[in-house]
Write an enzyme that holds these catalytic residues in place. Structure first.
Site, PDB file in Angstrom:
ATOM      1  N   CYS A 175      14.113  10.219   5.941  1.00  0.00           N
ATOM      2  CA  CYS A 175      14.226   9.724   7.315  1.00  0.00           C
ATOM      3  C   CYS A 175      15.639   9.906   7.854  1.00  0.00           C
ATOM      4  CB  CYS A 175      13.810   8.265   7.382  1.00  0.00           C
ATOM      5  SG  CYS A 175      14.645   7.244   6.187  1.00  0.00           S
TER       6      CYS A 175
ATOM      7  N   GLY B 260       4.002   3.999  13.014  1.00  0.00           N
ATOM      8  CA  GLY B 260       4.682   2.717  13.232  1.00  0.00           C
ATOM      9  C   GLY B 260       4.190   2.045  14.510  1.00  0.00           C
TER      10      GLY B 260
ATOM     11  N   LYS C 139       0.882  -1.166   0.000  1.00  0.00           N
ATOM     12  CA  LYS C 139       0.000   0.000   0.000  1.00  0.00           C
ATOM     13  C   LYS C 139       0.928   1.226   0.000  1.00  0.00           C
ATOM     14  CE  LYS C 139      -2.683   3.259   1.610  1.00  0.00           C
ATOM     15  NZ  LYS C 139      -2.185   4.578   1.927  1.00  0.00           N
TER      16      LYS C 139
ATOM     17  N   GLY D  17       7.643   4.854   7.686  1.00  0.00           N
ATOM     18  CA  GLY D  17       6.829   6.050   7.890  1.00  0.00           C
ATOM     19  C   GLY D  17       7.165   6.657   9.233  1.00  0.00           C
ATOM     20  N   SER D  18       6.208   7.394   9.769  1.00  0.00           N
ATOM     21  CA  SER D  18       6.478   8.101  11.021  1.00  0.00           C
ATOM     22  C   SER D  18       6.475   7.130  12.206  1.00  0.00           C
ATOM     23  CB  SER D  18       5.425   9.185  11.240  1.00  0.00           C
ATOM     24  OG  SER D  18       4.169   8.587  11.385  1.00  0.00           O
ATOM     25  N   THR D  19       7.135   7.537  13.265  1.00  0.00           N
ATOM     26  CA  THR D  19       7.188   6.703  14.470  1.00  0.00           C
ATOM     27  C   THR D  19       5.787   6.501  15.048  1.00  0.00           C
ATOM     28  OG1 THR D  19       9.460   7.350  14.916  1.00  0.00           O
ATOM     29  CG2 THR D  19       8.178   6.578  16.796  1.00  0.00           C
TER      30      THR D  19
ATOM     31  N   GLU E 209      11.199  15.416  14.579  1.00  0.00           N
ATOM     32  CA  GLU E 209      11.461  15.260  13.146  1.00  0.00           C
ATOM     33  C   GLU E 209      10.644  16.282  12.364  1.00  0.00           C
ATOM     34  OE1 GLU E 209      10.041  11.663  11.099  1.00  0.00           O
ATOM     35  OE2 GLU E 209      12.026  11.530  10.193  1.00  0.00           O
TER      36      GLU E 209
ATOM     37  N   GLU F  33      10.724   0.886   9.776  1.00  0.00           N
ATOM     38  CA  GLU F  33      11.763   1.881   9.469  1.00  0.00           C
ATOM     39  C   GLU F  33      11.107   3.232   9.698  1.00  0.00           C
ATOM     40  OE1 GLU F  33      13.903   4.389   8.169  1.00  0.00           O
ATOM     41  OE2 GLU F  33      13.820   3.697   6.095  1.00  0.00           O
TER      42      GLU F  33
END
Ligand code: NDP
Length: 490
Positions: free
Chosen positions: A282, A231, A174, A226-228, A383, A248
């Site tokens: 990232c 995640g 996706k 993607g973002s933490t 970030e 990641e």
């Protein structure tokens, strides 16, 4: 305007609900394509196709057979890099030369992992029990769900797909709702390469698709970039089915310049770390630690480089900074710039949305440099994912290591020095999955990449990646034929 379909079981298909979403070119603000919004039923169809392919012919293939298909795919990608790169640039606004470089690197990942598919082997183990022969088999983990990010969709996909195919897994991806086209173009190449139907599937969506995919009970492993924050949601959803995960996630990477470094290379590395890709990566070197002895020189040189960057149409070869990828991203970055000035950081360059007449319709933020930032400030801890550098002064080796590690993230890092002993002392102490010495932003299929701490779980690339798409099975064979006490573990 282009109308894309999804790719499920070897066919182009629309969503069962017929709902579609738009993709906007961040350079000119125009809607350039639409994509189907996959419902849970579409996701189920894709996962079922992947399961069928896994249980069917794909599982029976040898590593050599899979490697041959992967090399064919690598050749087809090499013939189509310009088309793939351009699709990404239109959707995410990153420089065509950046996306072209990424597209041109993709074949090397498929050929590297084709090599691992052919040479993969288990172990023969001699246990302390002499009446047993034991060997291990590396078996595919099964059906993989991948969620990829908008900043570098094809390379992030390839870091998952190449080892998964090599291991013998099947795949449903996706892509981000902001950048879906290139993944669908890649699907055409996968089909042309001759992979069986259902081995590779693409579902597109904007809102519910990702969740439906990672929580599907037919998925054996989720690979997410993607973002933490997202995640963490992915990991929670995966927990219900004990689905394997690799994540990641975000980064806030330290880029450390000592006073004995080659300053021209170091500043170039700082530019590469934070302004290449518009900081939308990232591994952005967004925390620039500069030794006090060279603080003035590095700060003014970097600020000048920032002011001189050529901002404009990302398709043109001379452009050095394109637009940010989408509206929310622009507001997020501007919010951090305001936070930086609000917290008293010294604005050395940039700091505004570009007011150039020819860039008005695009999502352009000036390359921004903050000086004299303290490590505890918001712009040094969170970030930003934009072209915003924070220069943090330091004096000693111990101090900079402590500051560099004082952050929840641990993805990448760099140290610039001509003292080889110091370089390796620091490399050993930094809490990061990657340490570059006198370099920034280089990757390879053979080198593991991933995060310490909140930057992720697991590694992409290298042998480590291949291992994360397999299950190890131990096979025990009794050799003596003597029956033993059934009530003892033995
Ligand atoms: P997100 O990290 O929020 O990821 C969005 C993707 O995750 C979409 O494909 C979405 O699918 C899917 N998703 C969302 N929720 C779930 C869930 N609960 N379970 C499974 N999948 C889910 O990225 P954004 O694009 O929204 O970017 C937000 C911020 O993340 C950026 O500003 C940037 O700072 C950071 N980022 C960091 C990256 C990195 O590499 N470090 C990469 C990209 C972003 P669906 O639309 O179907 O919900």
């Amino acid at each position: 305007m282009s109308a894309f379909d999804m790719f499920i079981d070897g066919e182009s298909v629309s969503s069962v609900t017929s709902v579609r979403f738009d993709s906007i070119d961040p350079y000119n603000g125009e809607t350039w394509a639409t994509f189907p919004e996959a419902s849970a039923a579409d996701v189920d169809r894709a996962v079922t196709a992947a399961q069928r392919a896994y249980e069917g012919p794909w599982r029976q293939t040898t590593g050599a057979e899979r490697a041959a298909l992967m090399r064919r795919l690598a050749d087809l990608i090499a013939e189509n890099t310009e088309q793939l790169a351009l699709a990404d640039t239109i959707e995410n606004g990153k420089l065509l030369r950046e996306m072209r470089g990424q597209a041109e690197s993709l074949p090397s990942y498929y050929t590297y992992f084709a090599g691992l598919a052919e040479t993969s082997r288990g172990a023969s183990i001699i246990p302390e029990k002499s009446n047993f022969l034991v060997y291990t088999r590396n078996e595919p983990v099964g059906v993989v769900a991948a969620i990829t990010a908008w900043n570098s969709p094809l390379i992030l996909l390839t870091w998952k797909l190449a080892p998964a195919l090599a291991a013998g897994c099947t795949f449903v991806v996706k892509p981000s709702e902001h950048v879906s086209a290139s993944t669908l173009l890649l699907a055409e190449l996968v089909k042309a390469a001759g992979f069986p139907d259902g081995v590779f599937n693409v579902v597109t969506g904007a809102g519910e698709t990702g969740k439906a995919l990672v929580s599907h009970p037919g998925i054996n492993k989720v690979a997410f970039t993607g973002s933490t924050a997202t995640g963490q949601h992915v990991m929670k959803a995966a927990a219900d089915n004990l689905t394997r995960v690799t994540l990641e996630l975000g980064g806030k990477s330290p880029n450390i310049i000592f006073d004995d470094a080659d300053l021209e290379s170091a500043v170039n590395g700082a530019v590469s770390g934070i302004f290449a890709a518009g900081g939308q990566t990232c591994m952005a070197g967004s925390r620039l630690f500069v030794h006090r002895g060279i603080l003035g020189e590095v700060s003014s040189t970097l600020a000048k480089r920032a002011r001189d960057l050529i901002i404009g149409d990302p398709v043109l070869d001379e452009t050095e900074l394109g637009p940010l990828a989408f509206e929310a991203q622009l507001h997020k970055v501007m919010g951090y710039i305001e936070a930086g000035t609000g917290e008293g950081a010294e604005l050395l360059a940039g700091g505004r949305r570009s007011d150039r007449e020819d860039l008005r319709r695009g999502l352009f933020v000036e390359p921004t440099v903050f000086g004299n930032v303290r490590n505890g400030q918001k712009i040094a801890q969170e970030e930003i994912f934009g072209p915003v550098a924070s220069i943090i002064p330091f004096e000693t080796e111990d101090e900079v290591v402590t500051l560099a590690n004082d952050i929840p993230y641990g993805l990448a890092s760099a140290v610039w020095t001509n003292d080889i002993r110091r370089a390796h002392r620091i490399a050993a102490r930094l809490e990061a999955g990657t340490v570059w010495i006198n370099a920034y932003r280089t990757v390879s299929p053979a080198v593991p990449l991933g995060g310490f701490k909140a930057s992720g779980i697991g590694r992409e690339n290298g042998y480590e990646a291949m291992a994360s798409y397999t299950e190890t099975k131990a096979v025990w064979t009794e050799l003596s034929g003597v029956s033993r006490d059934p009530f003892r573990l033995g």
